[in-house]
Write an enzyme that holds these catalytic residues in place. Sequence first.
Site, PDB file in Angstrom:
ATOM      1  N   LYS A 148     -10.596  -3.807  -4.215  1.00 25.83           N
ATOM      2  CA  LYS A 148     -11.413  -2.594  -4.313  1.00 25.83           C
ATOM      3  C   LYS A 148     -10.619  -1.439  -4.906  1.00 25.83           C
ATOM      4  O   LYS A 148     -11.178  -0.506  -5.462  1.00 25.83           O
ATOM      5  CB  LYS A 148     -11.851  -2.151  -2.914  1.00 25.83           C
ATOM      6  CG  LYS A 148     -12.880  -3.015  -2.253  1.00 25.83           C
ATOM      7  CD  LYS A 148     -13.053  -2.524  -0.815  1.00 25.83           C
ATOM      8  CE  LYS A 148     -13.924  -3.431   0.009  1.00 25.83           C
ATOM      9  NZ  LYS A 148     -13.782  -3.174   1.443  1.00 25.83           N
TER      10      LYS A 148
ATOM     11  N   LYS B  75      -4.724 -10.130  -7.173  1.00 30.90           N
ATOM     12  CA  LYS B  75      -5.977 -10.431  -6.482  1.00 30.90           C
ATOM     13  C   LYS B  75      -7.049  -9.389  -6.824  1.00 30.90           C
ATOM     14  O   LYS B  75      -6.734  -8.234  -7.125  1.00 30.90           O
ATOM     15  CB  LYS B  75      -5.757 -10.542  -4.966  1.00 30.90           C
ATOM     16  CG  LYS B  75      -5.475  -9.267  -4.266  1.00 30.90           C
ATOM     17  CD  LYS B  75      -5.560  -9.417  -2.741  1.00 30.90           C
ATOM     18  CE  LYS B  75      -5.399  -8.041  -2.127  1.00 30.90           C
ATOM     19  NZ  LYS B  75      -5.568  -7.947  -0.719  1.00 30.90           N
TER      20      LYS B  75
ATOM     21  N   LYS C 259       0.825  -1.209   0.000  1.00 28.05           N
ATOM     22  CA  LYS C 259       0.000   0.000   0.000  1.00 28.05           C
ATOM     23  C   LYS C 259       0.857   1.254   0.000  1.00 28.05           C
ATOM     24  O   LYS C 259       0.490   2.269  -0.600  1.00 28.05           O
ATOM     25  CB  LYS C 259      -0.935   0.003   1.208  1.00 28.05           C
ATOM     26  CG  LYS C 259      -2.069  -0.998   1.094  1.00 28.05           C
ATOM     27  CD  LYS C 259      -3.097  -0.789   2.195  1.00 28.05           C
ATOM     28  CE  LYS C 259      -4.239  -1.774   2.082  1.00 28.05           C
ATOM     29  NZ  LYS C 259      -5.195  -1.665   3.184  1.00 28.05           N
TER      30      LYS C 259
HETATM   31  P1  AMP Z   1     -10.918  -5.448   2.700  1.00 29.63           P
HETATM   32  O1  AMP Z   1     -11.678  -5.197   1.459  1.00 29.63           O
HETATM   33  O2  AMP Z   1      -9.449  -5.237   2.513  1.00 29.63           O
HETATM   34  O3  AMP Z   1     -11.480  -4.774   3.921  1.00 29.63           O
HETATM   35  O4  AMP Z   1     -11.044  -7.023   2.960  1.00 29.63           O
HETATM   36  C1  AMP Z   1     -12.126  -7.601   3.644  1.00 29.63           C
HETATM   37  C2  AMP Z   1     -12.036  -9.110   3.653  1.00 29.63           C
HETATM   38  O5  AMP Z   1     -12.101  -9.632   2.327  1.00 29.63           O
HETATM   39  C3  AMP Z   1     -10.747  -9.684   4.256  1.00 29.63           C
HETATM   40  O6  AMP Z   1     -11.041 -10.839   5.026  1.00 29.63           O
HETATM   41  C4  AMP Z   1      -9.927 -10.044   3.066  1.00 29.63           C
HETATM   42  O7  AMP Z   1      -9.015 -11.089   3.336  1.00 29.63           O
HETATM   43  C5  AMP Z   1     -10.990 -10.484   2.084  1.00 29.63           C
HETATM   44  N1  AMP Z   1     -10.567 -10.300   0.690  1.00 29.63           N
HETATM   45  C6  AMP Z   1     -10.275  -9.115   0.081  1.00 29.63           C
HETATM   46  N2  AMP Z   1      -9.919  -9.322  -1.206  1.00 29.63           N
HETATM   47  C7  AMP Z   1      -9.997 -10.674  -1.419  1.00 29.63           C
HETATM   48  C8  AMP Z   1      -9.772 -11.515  -2.566  1.00 29.63           C
HETATM   49  N3  AMP Z   1      -9.401 -11.021  -3.739  1.00 29.63           N
HETATM   50  N4  AMP Z   1      -9.959 -12.853  -2.409  1.00 29.63           N
HETATM   51  C9  AMP Z   1     -10.347 -13.368  -1.219  1.00 29.63           C
HETATM   52  N5  AMP Z   1     -10.575 -12.636  -0.111  1.00 29.63           N
HETATM   53  C10 AMP Z   1     -10.404 -11.291  -0.201  1.00 29.63           C
END
Ligand code: AMP
Length: 344
Positions: free
Chosen positions: A201, A198, A113
């Site tokens: 967002k 991956k 990041k």
């Molecule tokens: P965040 O959007 O960073 O707040 O992530 C929220 C949750 O979604 C966390 O448990 C991450 O590990 C999961 N997550 C985010 N991106 C992915 C992805 N591409 N594949 C699987 N899990 C994800």
Amino acid sequence: MTKKRVLSGIQPTGNLHLGNYLGSIRNWVEHQHNYENYFCVVDLHAITAPHDPQTLAENSYTIAALYLACGISLEHASIFIQSHIPAHSELTWLLNCVTPLNWLQDMIQFKEKAIKQGENVNVGLLDYPVLMAADILLYQADEVPVGEDQKQHLELTRDIAARFNHQFAKKQPVFKLPHALIQADGARIMSLTDGTRKMSKSDPSDLSRINLLDSPDLIEKKIKKCKTDLERGLTFEASLQGRGSANDRPECRNLLTLYMLMSGKSKETVAAECQDLGWGQFKPLLTEATIEHLRPIQAKYQEVMTDKTYLASILESGRDRAATIADRTLAEVKSALGFSQVGS
Ligand code: AMP
Ligand code: TRP
């Protein structure tokens, strides 16, 4: 017998995508009956990157509504917003003072990041994993269901907890050491435009992800445009030979995994169904399965959002239940550290 406790959270930065859903929320829903659950919207984490104050509160509501829409049941879970409970910020400060700086500098997500944010790296971004540790440790969580990208943060949380217990609470540990709960399938969903990155967002291209609230037309368009390869016959195995090898097909593996999870079919069934297909035949199947899987989630989301007062009341009672536990842990931490406490 008392149930084990689960805690997890997602940042209110934009809409949720299939990676969030399959890596995280789906597992909360699947296992919620077996645990006492706390699911928070981690809005304090969201301001570690540049954010828009006009939309922060609204995004938090959206995420909370999506938790409900995806099937979180209030019979088993409390849903709350992180910033509504001051103990999260307070414990973060206390844990900051037992966390070695170099542990944070070694975090993969921080490094990634920081590169992305360039000049705009604040101290909060470095401290992000300590706030996450505070989220988890306040609730004495046994299990933390997350996607694979959060594994290192969970290890750090355990290290911080163990260090605190060792330094300040040898006789009677204050913190329970939590475990990451990571699913075998779907723990790392990849981008639709590049199977080696991956789904995220923060990818500037919306075509790289399917959001839970995308319309059927948009889902169809995104799957039509998604990256594939030139081979016919779709298999899980062809892509397991290691990145860079001639047979590595990351897009193929990802899209078959998505199809498996969206259709609810087993890996064997999908493998048999797709082994002779070309992309032109496969894409409509994936499109259909995705639209149908998301349809009830989208309907429930609309329903929840029509009654904001009800949503607010859910978040209020979630906050009250969560605060009781959080405040208890915080008091124990402060006592172990030697702070004076009036009235105790
Ligand atoms: P965040 O959007 O960073 O707040 O992530 C929220 C949750 O979604 C966390 O448990 C991450 O590990 C999961 N997550 C985010 N991106 C992915 C992805 N591409 N594949 C699987 N899990 C994800
Ligand atoms: N860091 C997590 C992510 O980016 C979000 C998060 C914050 C979290 N606090 C948490 C996840 C506590 C699980 C438990 O995905």
